[in-house]
Design a protein around this motif. Structure first.
Motif, mmCIF file in Angstrom:
data_model
loop_
_atom_site.group_PDB
_atom_site.id
_atom_site.type_symbol
_atom_site.label_atom_id
_atom_site.label_comp_id
_atom_site.label_asym_id
_atom_site.label_seq_id
_atom_site.Cartn_x
_atom_site.Cartn_y
_atom_site.Cartn_z
ATOM 1 N N THR A 27 0.841 -1.187 0.000
ATOM 2 C CA THR A 27 0.000 0.000 0.000
ATOM 3 C C THR A 27 0.879 1.240 0.000
ATOM 4 O OG1 THR A 27 -1.729 -1.172 1.211
ATOM 5 C CG2 THR A 27 -1.788 1.234 1.298
ATOM 6 N N VAL A 28 0.478 2.236 -0.774
ATOM 7 C CA VAL A 28 1.184 3.520 -0.796
ATOM 8 C C VAL A 28 0.650 4.305 0.401
ATOM 9 C CG1 VAL A 28 1.771 5.546 -2.157
ATOM 10 C CG2 VAL A 28 1.302 3.373 -3.310
ATOM 11 N N SER A 29 1.356 4.181 1.525
ATOM 12 C CA SER A 29 0.800 4.637 2.803
ATOM 13 C C SER A 29 1.351 5.971 3.296
ATOM 14 C CB SER A 29 1.035 3.576 3.879
ATOM 15 O OG SER A 29 2.416 3.326 4.020
ATOM 16 N N SER A 30 2.291 6.558 2.562
ATOM 17 C CA SER A 30 2.858 7.825 3.026
ATOM 18 C C SER A 30 3.176 8.730 1.845
ATOM 19 C CB SER A 30 4.121 7.572 3.855
ATOM 20 O OG SER A 30 5.108 6.933 3.062
ATOM 21 N N ASN A 31 3.581 9.948 2.171
ATOM 22 C CA ASN A 31 3.984 10.960 1.186
ATOM 23 C C ASN A 31 2.832 11.519 0.347
ATOM 24 O OD1 ASN A 31 6.710 10.688 1.979
ATOM 25 N ND2 ASN A 31 6.965 8.966 0.586
ATOM 26 N N TRP A 32 1.630 11.485 0.851
ATOM 27 C CA TRP A 32 0.491 12.074 0.138
ATOM 28 C C TRP A 32 0.269 13.508 0.603
ATOM 29 C CZ3 TRP A 32 -1.382 9.908 -4.023
ATOM 30 C CH2 TRP A 32 -1.355 8.516 -4.170
ATOM 31 N N GLU A 33 -0.075 14.373 -0.339
ATOM 32 C CA GLU A 33 -0.486 15.736 0.000
ATOM 33 C C GLU A 33 -1.589 16.189 -0.963
ATOM 34 O OE1 GLU A 33 2.515 18.765 -0.491
ATOM 35 O OE2 GLU A 33 2.500 18.591 -2.669
ATOM 36 N N ARG A 34 -2.460 17.042 -0.436
ATOM 37 C CA ARG A 34 -3.415 17.710 -1.323
ATOM 38 C C ARG A 34 -2.609 18.653 -2.211
ATOM 39 N NH1 ARG A 34 -7.376 19.216 2.013
ATOM 40 N NH2 ARG A 34 -8.796 17.644 1.208
ATOM 41 N N ASN A 35 -2.965 18.732 -3.466
ATOM 42 C CA ASN A 35 -2.279 19.632 -4.397
ATOM 43 C C ASN A 35 -2.221 21.030 -3.782
ATOM 44 O OD1 ASN A 35 -1.471 21.290 -6.509
ATOM 45 N ND2 ASN A 35 -2.750 20.263 -8.012
ATOM 46 N N ASP A 36 -1.034 21.629 -3.786
ATOM 47 C CA ASP A 36 -0.887 22.987 -3.271
ATOM 48 C C ASP A 36 -0.197 23.894 -4.298
ATOM 49 O OD1 ASP A 36 1.694 22.003 -3.150
ATOM 50 O OD2 ASP A 36 1.971 22.376 -1.016
ATOM 51 N N SER A 37 -0.292 23.504 -5.564
ATOM 52 C CA SER A 37 0.324 24.304 -6.633
ATOM 53 C C SER A 37 -0.426 25.615 -6.833
ATOM 54 C CB SER A 37 0.322 23.529 -7.950
ATOM 55 O OG SER A 37 1.149 22.394 -7.845
ATOM 56 N N ASN A 38 0.283 26.581 -7.370
ATOM 57 C CA ASN A 38 -0.280 27.890 -7.665
ATOM 58 C C ASN A 38 -1.548 27.755 -8.509
ATOM 59 O OD1 ASN A 38 -0.373 30.690 -7.738
ATOM 60 N ND2 ASN A 38 0.781 30.777 -9.643
ATOM 61 N N GLY A 39 -2.653 28.305 -8.032
ATOM 62 C CA GLY A 39 -3.912 28.288 -8.764
ATOM 63 C C GLY A 39 -4.852 27.147 -8.415
ATOM 64 N N PHE A 40 -4.385 26.136 -7.674
ATOM 65 C CA PHE A 40 -5.253 25.013 -7.321
ATOM 66 C C PHE A 40 -6.214 25.397 -6.201
ATOM 67 C CE2 PHE A 40 -6.351 21.567 -4.443
ATOM 68 C CZ PHE A 40 -7.021 20.731 -5.312
ATOM 69 N N ASN A 41 -7.411 24.844 -6.268
ATOM 70 C CA ASN A 41 -8.358 24.915 -5.165
ATOM 71 C C ASN A 41 -9.286 23.726 -5.284
ATOM 72 O OD1 ASN A 41 -9.609 25.773 -2.866
ATOM 73 N ND2 ASN A 41 -10.241 27.763 -3.662
ATOM 74 N N TYR A 42 -9.840 23.294 -4.184
ATOM 75 C CA TYR A 42 -10.789 22.189 -4.218
ATOM 76 C C TYR A 42 -12.184 22.709 -3.927
ATOM 77 C CZ TYR A 42 -10.002 22.090 0.879
ATOM 78 O OH TYR A 42 -9.889 22.407 2.212
ATOM 79 N N ILE A 43 -13.180 21.889 -4.247
ATOM 80 C CA ILE A 43 -14.583 22.246 -4.030
ATOM 81 C C ILE A 43 -15.122 21.376 -2.912
ATOM 82 C CG2 ILE A 43 -16.895 22.271 -5.052
ATOM 83 C CD1 ILE A 43 -15.532 22.625 -7.796
ATOM 84 N N GLY A 44 -15.853 21.964 -1.998
ATOM 85 C CA GLY A 44 -16.461 21.221 -0.901
ATOM 86 C C GLY A 44 -15.511 21.028 0.254
ATOM 87 N N THR A 45 -15.729 19.944 0.985
ATOM 88 C CA THR A 45 -14.929 19.628 2.163
ATOM 89 C C THR A 45 -13.609 18.976 1.791
ATOM 90 O OG1 THR A 45 -16.985 19.297 3.384
ATOM 91 C CG2 THR A 45 -14.982 18.409 4.383
ATOM 92 N N GLY A 46 -13.612 18.181 0.750
ATOM 93 C CA GLY A 46 -12.414 17.454 0.342
ATOM 94 C C GLY A 46 -12.278 16.125 1.055
ATOM 95 N N LEU A 47 -11.392 15.293 0.519
ATOM 96 C CA LEU A 47 -11.137 13.973 1.084
ATOM 97 C C LEU A 47 -10.296 14.076 2.351
ATOM 98 C CD1 LEU A 47 -10.141 12.056 -2.165
ATOM 99 C CD2 LEU A 47 -12.367 12.087 -1.058
ATOM 100 N N THR A 48 -10.327 13.002 3.137
ATOM 101 C CA THR A 48 -9.468 12.852 4.300
ATOM 102 C C THR A 48 -8.553 11.666 4.048
ATOM 103 O OG1 THR A 48 -11.238 13.682 5.719
ATOM 104 C CG2 THR A 48 -9.447 12.503 6.800
ATOM 105 N N GLU A 49 -7.282 11.801 4.447
ATOM 106 C CA GLU A 49 -6.304 10.729 4.238
ATOM 107 C C GLU A 49 -5.667 10.341 5.554
ATOM 108 O OE1 GLU A 49 -2.227 9.187 3.856
ATOM 109 O OE2 GLU A 49 -2.663 11.251 4.388
ATOM 110 N N SER A 50 -5.495 9.033 5.770
ATOM 111 C CA SER A 50 -4.782 8.513 6.931
ATOM 112 C C SER A 50 -4.043 7.254 6.507
ATOM 113 C CB SER A 50 -5.749 8.189 8.068
ATOM 114 O OG SER A 50 -5.047 7.621 9.152
ATOM 115 N N SER A 51 -2.714 7.272 6.576
ATOM 116 C CA SER A 51 -1.861 6.137 6.203
ATOM 117 C C SER A 51 -2.189 5.603 4.810
ATOM 118 C CB SER A 51 -1.973 5.017 7.235
ATOM 119 O OG SER A 51 -1.544 5.476 8.497
#
Length: 160
Positions: A27-51
Protein backbone atom coordinates in the motif's frame (compact mmCIF):
# COMPACT_ATOMS: atom_id res chain seq x y z
CA UNK A 1 -33.01 23.50 -12.79
CA UNK A 2 -35.62 20.78 -12.44
CA UNK A 3 -33.46 18.11 -14.08
CA UNK A 4 -31.96 16.68 -10.88
CA UNK A 5 -28.49 18.02 -11.64
CA UNK A 6 -26.90 20.14 -8.93
CA UNK A 7 -23.38 20.57 -10.24
CA UNK A 8 -20.16 19.31 -8.73
CA UNK A 9 -20.26 19.67 -4.94
CA UNK A 10 -16.94 17.91 -4.23
CA UNK A 11 -13.70 18.01 -6.26
CA UNK A 12 -10.27 17.27 -4.84
CA UNK A 13 -6.75 16.39 -6.04
CA UNK A 14 -3.87 14.66 -4.27
CA UNK A 15 -0.32 13.68 -5.23
CA UNK A 16 2.79 11.92 -3.97
CA UNK A 17 5.38 14.31 -2.56
CA UNK A 18 8.36 11.98 -3.03
CA UNK A 19 9.40 8.73 -4.68
CA UNK A 20 8.12 5.73 -2.75
CA UNK A 21 7.70 1.94 -2.58
CA UNK A 22 11.09 1.24 -4.17
CA UNK A 23 11.26 -2.52 -4.70
CA UNK A 24 8.12 -2.98 -2.58
CA UNK A 25 4.69 -4.39 -3.40
CA UNK A 26 2.59 -2.65 -0.77
CA UNK A 27 0.00 0.00 0.00
CA UNK A 28 1.18 3.52 -0.80
CA UNK A 29 0.80 4.64 2.80
CA UNK A 30 2.86 7.82 3.03
CA UNK A 31 3.98 10.96 1.19
CA UNK A 32 0.49 12.07 0.14
CA UNK A 33 -0.49 15.74 0.00
CA UNK A 34 -3.41 17.71 -1.32
CA UNK A 35 -2.28 19.63 -4.40
CA UNK A 36 -0.89 22.99 -3.27
CA UNK A 37 0.32 24.30 -6.63
CA UNK A 38 -0.28 27.89 -7.67
CA UNK A 39 -3.91 28.29 -8.76
CA UNK A 40 -5.25 25.01 -7.32
CA UNK A 41 -8.36 24.91 -5.17
CA UNK A 42 -10.79 22.19 -4.22
CA UNK A 43 -14.58 22.25 -4.03
CA UNK A 44 -16.46 21.22 -0.90
CA UNK A 45 -14.93 19.63 2.16
CA UNK A 46 -12.41 17.45 0.34
CA UNK A 47 -11.14 13.97 1.08
CA UNK A 48 -9.47 12.85 4.30
CA UNK A 49 -6.30 10.73 4.24
CA UNK A 50 -4.78 8.51 6.93
CA UNK A 51 -1.86 6.14 6.20
CA UNK A 52 -2.77 6.12 2.52
CA UNK A 53 -6.48 5.42 3.04
CA UNK A 54 -8.81 8.04 1.60
CA UNK A 55 -12.33 8.67 2.90
CA UNK A 56 -15.15 10.78 1.57
CA UNK A 57 -16.92 13.76 3.18
CA UNK A 58 -20.37 12.76 1.88
CA UNK A 59 -22.17 9.96 0.08
CA UNK A 60 -22.57 10.08 -3.68
CA UNK A 61 -21.26 8.82 -6.97
CA UNK A 62 -17.58 9.76 -7.35
CA UNK A 63 -15.34 9.72 -10.42
CA UNK A 64 -11.73 8.84 -9.55
CA UNK A 65 -9.07 9.60 -12.17
CA UNK A 66 -5.58 8.38 -11.24
CA UNK A 67 -2.11 8.40 -12.74
CA UNK A 68 0.85 6.26 -11.79
CA UNK A 69 4.32 7.49 -12.76
CA UNK A 70 7.02 4.86 -12.52
CA UNK A 71 10.76 4.46 -12.76
CA UNK A 72 11.10 0.87 -13.93
CA UNK A 73 14.41 -0.86 -13.25
CA UNK A 74 16.62 -2.41 -15.89
CA UNK A 75 15.47 -5.96 -16.58
CA UNK A 76 11.98 -5.44 -15.15
CA UNK A 77 9.13 -5.64 -17.68
CA UNK A 78 6.21 -3.97 -15.85
CA UNK A 79 5.20 -1.96 -12.81
CA UNK A 80 1.60 -1.63 -11.66
CA UNK A 81 -0.43 0.73 -9.48
CA UNK A 82 -3.74 -0.73 -8.30
CA UNK A 83 -6.75 1.29 -7.13
CA UNK A 84 -8.47 -0.63 -4.34
CA UNK A 85 -11.88 0.14 -2.86
CA UNK A 86 -13.44 -0.91 0.41
CA UNK A 87 -17.21 -1.04 0.89
CA UNK A 88 -17.49 -3.00 4.15
CA UNK A 89 -14.97 -1.24 6.38
CA UNK A 90 -12.41 -4.06 6.34
CA UNK A 91 -11.47 -5.64 2.99
CA UNK A 92 -10.09 -4.02 -0.16
CA UNK A 93 -10.71 -5.17 -3.73
CA UNK A 94 -8.80 -4.25 -6.89
CA UNK A 95 -10.98 -2.08 -9.15
CA UNK A 96 -8.47 -0.21 -11.32
CA UNK A 97 -5.00 -0.79 -12.67
CA UNK A 98 -2.35 1.28 -14.41
CA UNK A 99 0.66 -0.46 -15.90
CA UNK A 100 4.04 0.93 -16.86
CA UNK A 101 6.16 -1.06 -19.31
CA UNK A 102 9.89 -1.35 -19.84
CA UNK A 103 10.50 -2.65 -23.34
CA UNK A 104 14.08 -1.42 -23.53
CA UNK A 105 17.37 -2.55 -22.12
CA UNK A 106 17.77 0.20 -19.52
CA UNK A 107 15.88 1.95 -16.74
CA UNK A 108 12.82 3.82 -18.07
CA UNK A 109 10.26 6.32 -16.83
CA UNK A 110 6.65 5.56 -17.69
CA UNK A 111 3.19 6.92 -16.81
CA UNK A 112 -0.32 5.57 -17.23
CA UNK A 113 -3.81 6.65 -16.16
CA UNK A 114 -7.17 5.05 -15.48
CA UNK A 115 -10.61 5.88 -14.07
CA UNK A 116 -13.21 4.35 -11.78
CA UNK A 117 -16.73 5.41 -10.77
CA UNK A 118 -17.33 4.65 -7.07
CA UNK A 119 -20.80 4.54 -5.49
CA UNK A 120 -20.15 5.74 -1.93
CA UNK A 121 -23.27 4.82 0.04
CA UNK A 122 -21.65 5.04 3.48
CA UNK A 123 -18.78 7.40 4.41
CA UNK A 124 -17.81 5.20 7.37
CA UNK A 125 -17.28 1.97 5.43
CA UNK A 126 -16.39 3.18 1.92
CA UNK A 127 -12.78 4.18 1.24
CA UNK A 128 -9.98 3.64 -1.25
CA UNK A 129 -6.21 3.29 -1.41
CA UNK A 130 -3.44 2.50 -3.89
CA UNK A 131 -1.11 -0.48 -3.94
CA UNK A 132 2.06 -1.16 -5.95
CA UNK A 133 2.65 -4.46 -7.72
CA UNK A 134 5.54 -6.02 -9.67
CA UNK A 135 8.07 -3.66 -8.07
CA UNK A 136 11.52 -5.24 -8.20
CA UNK A 137 14.61 -3.65 -6.67
CA UNK A 138 15.10 -0.24 -8.26
CA UNK A 139 11.50 0.10 -9.49
CA UNK A 140 9.60 2.89 -7.75
CA UNK A 141 6.56 5.15 -7.83
CA UNK A 142 7.54 8.72 -8.73
CA UNK A 143 6.43 11.77 -6.77
CA UNK A 144 7.36 15.36 -6.07
CA UNK A 145 5.82 18.17 -4.05
CA UNK A 146 6.38 20.62 -6.93
CA UNK A 147 3.90 19.25 -9.50
CA UNK A 148 1.70 16.22 -10.22
CA UNK A 149 3.39 12.94 -11.17
CA UNK A 150 1.65 10.12 -9.33
CA UNK A 151 -1.65 11.75 -8.51
CA UNK A 152 -5.43 11.46 -8.55
CA UNK A 153 -8.49 13.65 -8.87
CA UNK A 154 -11.90 12.91 -7.37
CA UNK A 155 -15.20 14.47 -8.44
CA UNK A 156 -18.61 13.93 -6.88
CA UNK A 157 -20.74 13.62 -10.01
CA UNK A 158 -24.13 12.68 -8.57
CA UNK A 159 -26.27 11.39 -5.76
CA UNK A 160 -26.20 7.74 -4.77
Amino acid sequence: TGNGLVGITEADQWRLTANTNSGTDATVSSNWERNDSNGFNYIGTGLTESSGVFTFPSTGIYLIIFTGSFTIAFGEKTARLMLQTNINGSSYVDVGDVIGHNRGGSEVEESASSTFIFDVTNTTTHSFRFQTRSFSTGTLLSGTTTYNETCFSVFRIGDT
